[in-house]
Enzyme design. Structure first.
Site, PDB file in Angstrom:
ATOM      1  N   TRP A 100       0.836  -1.211   0.000  1.00 25.00           N
ATOM      2  CA  TRP A 100       0.000   0.000   0.000  1.00 25.00           C
ATOM      3  C   TRP A 100       0.863   1.250   0.000  1.00 25.00           C
ATOM      4  CZ3 TRP A 100      -4.315  -1.321  -1.820  1.00 25.00           C
ATOM      5  CH2 TRP A 100      -4.849  -2.579  -1.529  1.00 25.00           C
ATOM      6  N   ASP A 167      -1.674   6.579   6.502  1.00 27.74           N
ATOM      7  CA  ASP A 167      -2.704   5.642   6.077  1.00 27.74           C
ATOM      8  C   ASP A 167      -2.934   4.677   7.236  1.00 27.74           C
ATOM      9  OD1 ASP A 167      -4.251   3.630   5.002  1.00 27.74           O
ATOM     10  OD2 ASP A 167      -2.974   3.265   3.264  1.00 27.74           O
ATOM     11  N   LYS A 191     -12.286  -2.293   7.595  1.00 27.64           N
ATOM     12  CA  LYS A 191     -11.529  -3.179   8.470  1.00 27.64           C
ATOM     13  C   LYS A 191     -11.919  -3.001   9.941  1.00 27.64           C
ATOM     14  CE  LYS A 191      -7.750  -3.161   5.141  1.00 27.64           C
ATOM     15  NZ  LYS A 191      -7.908  -4.515   4.607  1.00 27.64           N
TER      16      LYS A 191
END
Length: 354
Positions: A100, A167, A191
């Site tokens: 990511w 993030d 999540k």
């Protein structure tokens, strides 16, 4: 059979949240209308949005500190570019700790110079780099707090004189941090916060408005702040379910309470990985994630037996990402410790069969 859901995302949500959300789909708040068919400009939904945004700041300890919470669309992947459009003027530094991070770097490079201040790619991202320099003339520093694929997590964030962007898609609301050290936080909801479909952005207003480029309206944080996070039609179900999850978390005692539970789950999981000779952890011990435990089975001849046992026990979603292989147990906030106990029992039983 009850399933024990270790999916990396979209992931498990609290049962009470699912119940309330499902009821609202049929009839929201006794209105005779479904939540997903009311106007996003109605008093009912405006109230949902305002409560959700306020509760985010409350749980993060950022009330009255100059931050705004936004519920946007496009996933964290859109934020890779959006944050750069709003903050990147000349150059920025990125910590590369996995897939990511690499995607965030790739998107930001479309606009200007991006520098990797450090990377753990040399060891297939099984650790978090430390002792790196962050130049004070960069526009911002970007990091990824938790890496779902590789099972690593930043335990201590660097001190820097520029805005720190993070993030937090896979560990937001899971542990206590000084969230005021960040200029901007973003996280996909799917999540620890809600269903896929909305993305949380928490930004300190005074870091905005400093780039010279013209920012398209839909990509401009200031425009979204000015419209109360409803510049376009918001994902009403995802926002409402996120609100319910945040209320559930507050009812438990907030982030401090859930962190204790997450630590218990992680200790139980990693203890079995370390003590059972059939398994080996992937991430460096000091950088192990509380959210995602990654591990491999040392004897591939036992793979079919192990996976049959997992299925019989109702354990779901533990296959590892192809970048690592093996297995991954994602232990997000809503996963009960009893599910971890079931997985550990299966791992322990496998040892007796070997």
């Amino acid at each position: 059979m009850k399933k024990h859901n270790f999916s990396a995302g979209p992931s498990i949500l609290p049962q009470e949240v699912l119940l309330k959300a499902s009821e609202a789909v049929l009839d929201y708040n006794g209105s005779g209308l479904s939540l997903i068919e009311i106007s996003h400009r109605s008093k009912d939904f405006v109230d949902i949005m305002e409560r959700a945004r306020a509760l985010v700041l409350e749980l993060l300890g950022l009330e009255g500190k100059g931050y705004k919470a936004l519920f946007l669309q496009g996933g964290a992947s859109t934020q890779f570019l959006m944050l750069a459009m709003n903050l990147l003027e000349k150059r920025a530094g990125y910590l590369n700790t996995g897939a990511w991070s690499e995607k965030a770097i790739k998107e930001a490079k479309v606009l200007d110079d991006i520098y990797e201040v450090a990377s753990s790619k040399n060891a297939n991202f099984n650790y978090i780099p430390k002792q790196y320099d962050i130049p004070s003339d960069y526009d911002y520093f970007h990091c990824t707090s938790n890496n779902t694929i590789f099972g690593t997590q930043i335990k201590s964030f660097p001190k820097c004189d520029i805005p720190m962007v993070c993030d937090m898609s896979s560990d937001i609301f899971s542990r206590q941090l000084d969230f005021s050290q960040f200029g901007l936080i973003y996280a996909g909801a799917q999540k620890n916060m809600g269903p896929a479909g909305t993305t949380l952005v928490v930004v300190k207003e005074d870091i905005l408005g400093k780039v010279s480029r013209n920012i398209p309206t839909i990509m401009d944080y200031k425009k979204h702040i000015g419209s109360g996070s409803m510049l376009n039609t918001p994902p009403v179900f995802a926002v409402y379910t996120s609100l319910l999850t945040l209320e559930w978390l507050k009812g438990l005692g907030g982030i401090a309470a859930i962190e204790k539970e997450n630590e218990k789950k992680a200790r139980l999981m990693y203890s079995e990985i370390d003590l059972n000779p059939l398994f080996k952890g992937f991430a460096t011990k000091e950088d192990r994630s509380l959210m995602n435990a990654t591990f491999t089975l040392e004897n591939e001849n036992l793979k079919d037996t192990f996976e049959t046992m997992l299925k019989e026990a109702g354990v779901s979603g533990v296959n590892g990402h192809r970048s690592v292989g093996g297995y991954r147990a994602s232990m997000y906030n809503a996963l009960p410790i009893d599910s971890v106990k079931v997985l550990v029992e299966v791992m322990s039983e496998l040892e007796t069969k070997a």
